[in-house]
Design a protein around this motif. Structure first.
Motif, short mmCIF file in Angstrom:
data_model
loop_
_atom_site.label_atom_id
_atom_site.label_comp_id
_atom_site.label_asym_id
_atom_site.label_seq_id
_atom_site.Cartn_x
_atom_site.Cartn_y
_atom_site.Cartn_z
N LEU A 283 62.52 48.56 40.66
CA LEU A 283 62.35 47.10 40.61
C LEU A 283 60.90 46.76 40.35
CD1 LEU A 283 64.51 45.95 43.68
CD2 LEU A 283 65.07 45.69 41.26
N GLU A 284 60.68 45.95 39.33
CA GLU A 284 59.34 45.43 39.06
C GLU A 284 59.10 44.25 40.00
OE1 GLU A 284 57.33 46.70 36.82
OE2 GLU A 284 58.63 47.87 35.47
N GLY A 285 57.84 43.98 40.32
CA GLY A 285 57.51 42.84 41.16
C GLY A 285 56.49 41.95 40.49
N VAL A 286 56.81 40.66 40.37
CA VAL A 286 55.85 39.68 39.84
C VAL A 286 55.89 38.47 40.77
CG1 VAL A 286 55.22 38.17 37.93
CG2 VAL A 286 56.23 40.41 37.45
N THR A 287 54.79 38.25 41.48
CA THR A 287 54.74 37.12 42.40
C THR A 287 54.76 35.81 41.62
OG1 THR A 287 53.55 38.38 44.07
CG2 THR A 287 53.38 35.98 44.20
N ASN A 288 55.61 34.90 42.06
CA ASN A 288 55.74 33.61 41.39
C ASN A 288 54.41 32.87 41.32
OD1 ASN A 288 58.48 33.64 40.79
ND2 ASN A 288 59.07 32.80 42.78
N GLY A 289 54.31 32.03 40.30
CA GLY A 289 53.14 31.18 40.17
C GLY A 289 53.46 29.75 40.52
N ILE A 290 52.48 28.89 40.32
CA ILE A 290 52.67 27.46 40.57
C ILE A 290 51.72 26.69 39.65
CG2 ILE A 290 50.91 27.23 42.39
CD1 ILE A 290 53.04 25.44 43.87
N ASP A 291 52.09 25.49 39.31
CA ASP A 291 51.24 24.60 38.51
C ASP A 291 50.58 23.61 39.46
OD1 ASP A 291 50.04 22.83 36.82
OD2 ASP A 291 51.81 22.43 35.60
N PRO A 292 49.31 23.81 39.80
CA PRO A 292 48.65 22.92 40.75
C PRO A 292 48.67 21.45 40.34
CG PRO A 292 47.33 24.89 40.41
CD PRO A 292 48.42 24.91 39.37
#
Length: 542
Positions: A283-292
């Motif tokens: 499983l690859e892991g990519v932490t979610n982002g956010i648009d400030p």
């Protein structure tokens, strides 16, 4: 050097949620913000397909019916095979389309979707019409809804004459698509150069979209019996397990991926991560982002006197204090949106901190532990208050009502049953600490949102919540008990008494987001997964 062949230009996504159109959790924000981040790149064409639910009004949202490219005077309409074990069935679909934020959005219009008033569960309105459609109960035909979405999207791509570079499938609702395009003869050749990425937003039990009737699974998917029989988890046909055999698979944080495949926390998924690992799937892991920019309390929607900037050291956050005062006055008046039920109240003018919670009221979210911790802390500390917004498990809702009406409740505990995004922003703006006591949490966006509103997160350090740096961008604790959480709340009280230290933590939290977790940064990690997936797809046909 990236060659022309390796460039990812034509991106398609499938999801059951999207932005303000349709949502039940954080998936809506992740999908819409990721899609729009890629949509802002001049070289990318981004398309998203989702159902046209019964609560949507496409024309009012600016959508137009999609016409047939070969005959613009007619609607694009076709039938999708949806066979049952002893009966051949087909369902008609049409589409609505519009472009928003650099993304082409397609709504699959079908009777099955139009009949639903909620994304995943039945509503009170539906229960009134048919008593068996119990409010909050999952749709009885959830698996058919998922298959219809995936098959309709593939036919749409073919009829539009487009060959995606990547199809990004979000959660178990769309995780069978990679198997379908590799096992159907015509699809196998048409999509021979298309890569597939399946993102697991939540691997917890109840989120897999599995089905126990294997004969039904074979007939409605059209997949070979061997494919169905070889991908069983606990005896059920599991879409996530299938995805591991036909696509690249990732989760929404690096730590959650590790927990699923390397720790006993995977028990909470039915051992999905370990089963994938036993099959050689990493499983690859990519932490979610956010648009400030979407969660900016200094921007122009509110009146100037309520604006504030937690990331600016020079801002004394007077606007945040005014937001709190106004919200407490609203609560006193009962001035709330339709569908929000208030229990309890918060006394104005108290000097202590306001602890907040926004989200689903469930055991996964640790709300039962939070309630017990609140009893302990509020018996000791008489100045703090708590405001909870959400709904969910009926037992937890009853226990919250019990806390409201207990000896510590009057003036100090307020429970807002229901949800609205506008009210959630008011809670984020008003609060001093947002408590996230989740038993497991794939990523979490509420900690990001809270930080952008100067609401310091107090988190159980699991899954994606490890992105909160203890003592720097928030307060983190390990262990899953009321006593441990109570100690973390006490740390919050100590921090609140040191205004300088608290203000510095608010500034640092915003800085961490802007340096590490904006979509412009996270998008690059997904771009690498897209390239990797496409390269793997090509190797299947050498």
């Amino acid at each position: 050097m990236v060659t022309e062949k390796q460039q990812i230009r034509n991106i398609w996504m499938l999801s059951r949620e999207y932005g303000t159109l349709a949502g039940a959790g954080g998936v809506k924000d992740v999908v819409s913000q990721l899609a729009e981040a890629f949509g802002r790149r001049a070289e990318c064409s981004v398309q998203v397909v989702l159902p046209c639910y019964g609560f949507l009004h496409p024309e009012e949202e600016g959508f137009v019916p999609l016409t047939d490219p070969n005959d613009p005077g007619r609607l694009l309409k076709y039938e999708v095979d949806m066979d049952h074990p002893a009966e051949r069935r087909r369902e008609s679909v049409t589409f609505f389309h519009k472009k928003r934020g650099g993304v082409s959005l397609y709504l699959v219009d079908a009777k099955r979707f139009r009949a639903k008033k909620g994304v995943y569960t039945y509503t009170a309105e539906e229960e009134v019409k048919a008593a068996w459609q119990k409010k909050s109960m999952g749709h009885h035909d959830y698996f058919a809804m998922n298959i219809l979405l995936q098959k309709a999207a593939l036919e749409l791509m073919i009829l539009l004459g487009t060959v995606p570079d990547i199809i990004h499938c979000h959660d178990g609702h769309t995780a069978l698509l990679p198997a379908i395009i590799r096992e159907y003869c015509g699809y196998r050749s048409y999509f021979r150069s298309t890569g597939c990425l399946v993102t697991i937003h939540n691997a917890g039990i109840g989120y897999h979209q599995e089905v126990g009737d294997l004969f039904y699974a074979r007939s409605i998917t059209g997949l070979p019996a061997a494919v169905v029989d070889e991908h069983l988890l606990g005896g059920d046909f599991d879409p996530f397990l299938v995805a591991g055999s036909y696509a690249l698979v990732n989760t929404v944080s690096e730590n959650y991926a590790r927990e699923l495949q390397e720790t006993d926390d995977d028990e909470l998924t039915g051992w999905l991560g370990h089963e994938l690992a036993s099959r050689g799937v990493v499983l690859e892991g990519v932490t979610n982002g956010i648009d400030p920019a979407l969660f900016n309390p200094a921007s122009g929607e509110s009146r100037e006197e309520f604006a504030f900037d937690p990331g600016n050291e020079e801002d004394d956050l007077a606007g945040k204090k005014r937001c709190r005062d106004v919200l407490l006055q609203r609560l006193t008046r009962g001035d709330l949106e339709s569908g929000i039920e208030r229990s309890g109240y918060l006394k104005t003018g108290m000097e202590g901190p306001l602890f907040t919670f926004v989200g689903r009221l469930s055991e996964q979210k640790g709300v039962d532990i939070f309630i017990e911790a609140l009893r302990l802390i509020m018996e000791k500390e008489r100045t703090c208050q708590v405001l909870i917004l959400g709904n969910g498990d009926s037992v937890i809702e009853e226990n919250l009502q019990g806390l409201v009406h207990s000896a510590v409740g009057p003036g100090r505990v307020c429970f807002l049953r229901g949800y609205s995004s506008e009210l959630a922003r008011s809670v984020y703006s008003a609060g001093d600490f947002l408590v996230i006591p989740s038993r497991f949490e794939p990523c979490g966006l509420t900690d990001f949102i809270a930080q952008l509103y100067g609401n310091i997160p107090i988190v159980h350090h699991v899954g994606g919540l490890v992105k909160v740096r203890d003592g720097y961008s928030g307060i983190a604790y390990k262990g899953n008990s009321p006593m441990v959480l109570t100690a973390a709340l006490e740390r919050g009280l100590e921090l609140y008494s040191d205004k300088k230290a608290m203000r510095m933590m608010q500034v640092q939290a915003v800085r961490v987001i802007k340096e590490n977790y904006t979509w412009s940064i996270v998008m690059k990690k997904y771009a690498e997964l897209y390239k990797k997936s496409r390269e793997s797809a090509g190797s299947l046909f050498k």
